[in-house]
Enzyme design. Structure first.
Site, PDB file in Angstrom:
ATOM      1  N   LEU A  92       0.860  -1.182   0.000  1.00  0.00           N
ATOM      2  CA  LEU A  92       0.000   0.000   0.000  1.00  0.00           C
ATOM      3  C   LEU A  92       0.896   1.233   0.000  1.00  0.00           C
ATOM      4  O   LEU A  92       1.825   1.331   0.805  1.00  0.00           O
ATOM      5  CB  LEU A  92      -0.880   0.033   1.256  1.00  0.00           C
ATOM      6  CG  LEU A  92      -2.291  -0.550   1.202  1.00  0.00           C
ATOM      7  CD1 LEU A  92      -2.998  -0.286   2.527  1.00  0.00           C
ATOM      8  CD2 LEU A  92      -3.105   0.012   0.050  1.00  0.00           C
ATOM      9  N   ASP A  93       0.626   2.180  -0.909  1.00  0.00           N
ATOM     10  CA  ASP A  93       1.404   3.411  -0.950  1.00  0.00           C
ATOM     11  C   ASP A  93       1.265   4.164   0.371  1.00  0.00           C
ATOM     12  O   ASP A  93       0.241   4.047   1.061  1.00  0.00           O
ATOM     13  CB  ASP A  93       0.912   4.313  -2.090  1.00  0.00           C
ATOM     14  CG  ASP A  93       1.169   3.710  -3.462  1.00  0.00           C
ATOM     15  OD1 ASP A  93       2.113   2.904  -3.586  1.00  0.00           O
ATOM     16  OD2 ASP A  93       0.431   4.055  -4.407  1.00  0.00           O
TER      17      ASP A  93
END
Length: 325
Positions: free
Chosen positions: A48-49
């Site tokens: 996940l960024d």
């Protein structure tokens, strides 16, 4: 005097379904969880960024062997596309590269959804972990290079409008492995002639886990230290050792069993004797009226505890990956 070796972590196993906050990277999150549990091994299933929040499944110990099964699971995201600007990173992090005064109507956006549903070809963002000639695309992009990233096939099972505003639209998407929501925002903006980028992104599910499995950092800290923020003042490096006895029962109770990641596979119940043979790498005959005769992959359990993943050929279970008892 010989050098003191670094202490090994605990052989704790299971899945921690973290509700990752905005601003924390996936690698940082894994290190934090590994330290909180003092685990010997940890890894995550699906990056996940930092600007994204939500579900980051983190495997501890023996559960790291089941990461591929969670990575392959369907994912559900809720995200907001801000219309009017395209950005270098396709989200809020990068500068605007294109802009438009035009804004789409809800009818315009809705008419576009079928194009982005089903099996589609998608080009990953310039700022992505895709490898180009052995280097990460985001490293090349940070150096100012524009790289040619080939489009690839991804599958989108569902794409719905949750809310439409004057300058943004909120969507929910159910998609398969490898789908970039940032690319979706970029491509829809280009098709609509108004440009677009992700302004908010939250992952709400990663099969087989659901929102009921979510655990926050505050809950973890409370379980580990008594209340949030009470961790010791020393650095929270993943491999720091604890020299005094610690009660891990409260934080360990927040883990999901390792076998949950394998719900997608046929389940075979075996005896304790068969489990011993399998853990030594030996095949065993599968007994029982309902036992499968053939299966490319299945998991064997003894008394409800995961023993191995393997193949079933002609009624015989042949272990491929064995789990500690």
């Amino acid at each position: 005097m010989g050098r003191r070796g670094k202490k090994k972590g605990r052989p704790i196993s299971g899945w921690l379904v973290l509700d990752k906050p905005v601003g924390m990277g996936s690698t940082e999150a894994v290190s934090k969880i590994k330290w909180l549990f003092q685990a010997d091994k940890a890894g995550h299933a699906g990056t996940l960024d930092p600007l994204a929040s939500g579900m980051l499944p983190i495997a501890l110990g023996e559960a790291t062997k089941t990461v591929p099964y969670v990575q392959d699971g369907a994912k559900i995201y809720r995200f907001t596309v801000a219309w009017g600007e395209e950005r270098s990173t396709d989200d809020l992090e990068g500068p605007a590269t294109k802009s438009s005064e035009q804004r789409p109507s809800e009818t315009d956006v809705r008419a576009l959804l079928p194009k982005y549903t089903g099996v589609i070809m998608q080009t990953p963002p310039q700022f992505s972990a895709i490898k180009i000639a052995g280097e990460r695309a985001y490293d090349l992009a940070r150096e100012g290079e524009t790289v040619d990233i080939p489009a690839r096939e991804v599958e989108i099972g569902r794409l719905e409008i949750i809310e439409h505003g004057a300058d943004h639209t909120i969507f929910e998407i159910e998609c398969g492995k490898g789908t970039y929501v940032r690319s979706l925002a970029r491509d829809m903006g280009r098709d609509l002639g108004c440009f677009g980028h992700i302004s908010e992104l939250r992952r709400v599910e990663v099969d087989p886990f659901t929102a009921e499995d979510f655990v926050t950092l505050a809950e973890l800290e409370a379980a580990r230290f008594g209340k949030p923020g009470d961790e010791p003042a020393e650095s929270v490096e993943a491999d720091d050792a604890v020299d005094v006895p610690v009660d891990f029962s409260a934080i360990d109770a927040l883990l999901v069993d390792t076998s949950a990641a394998l719900d997608c596979l046929p389940q075979v119940a075996i005896s304790d004797d068969a489990a011993t043979k399998i853990r030594l790498g030996n095949p065993v005959i599968i007994r029982g009226r309902d036992a499968p005769v053939e299966a490319e992959e299945a998991c064997a359990t003894a008394r409800g505890k995961l023993v191995a993943i393997g193949a079933i050929e002609q009624g015989m279970f042949k272990p491929k990956r064995v789990f500690a008892g």
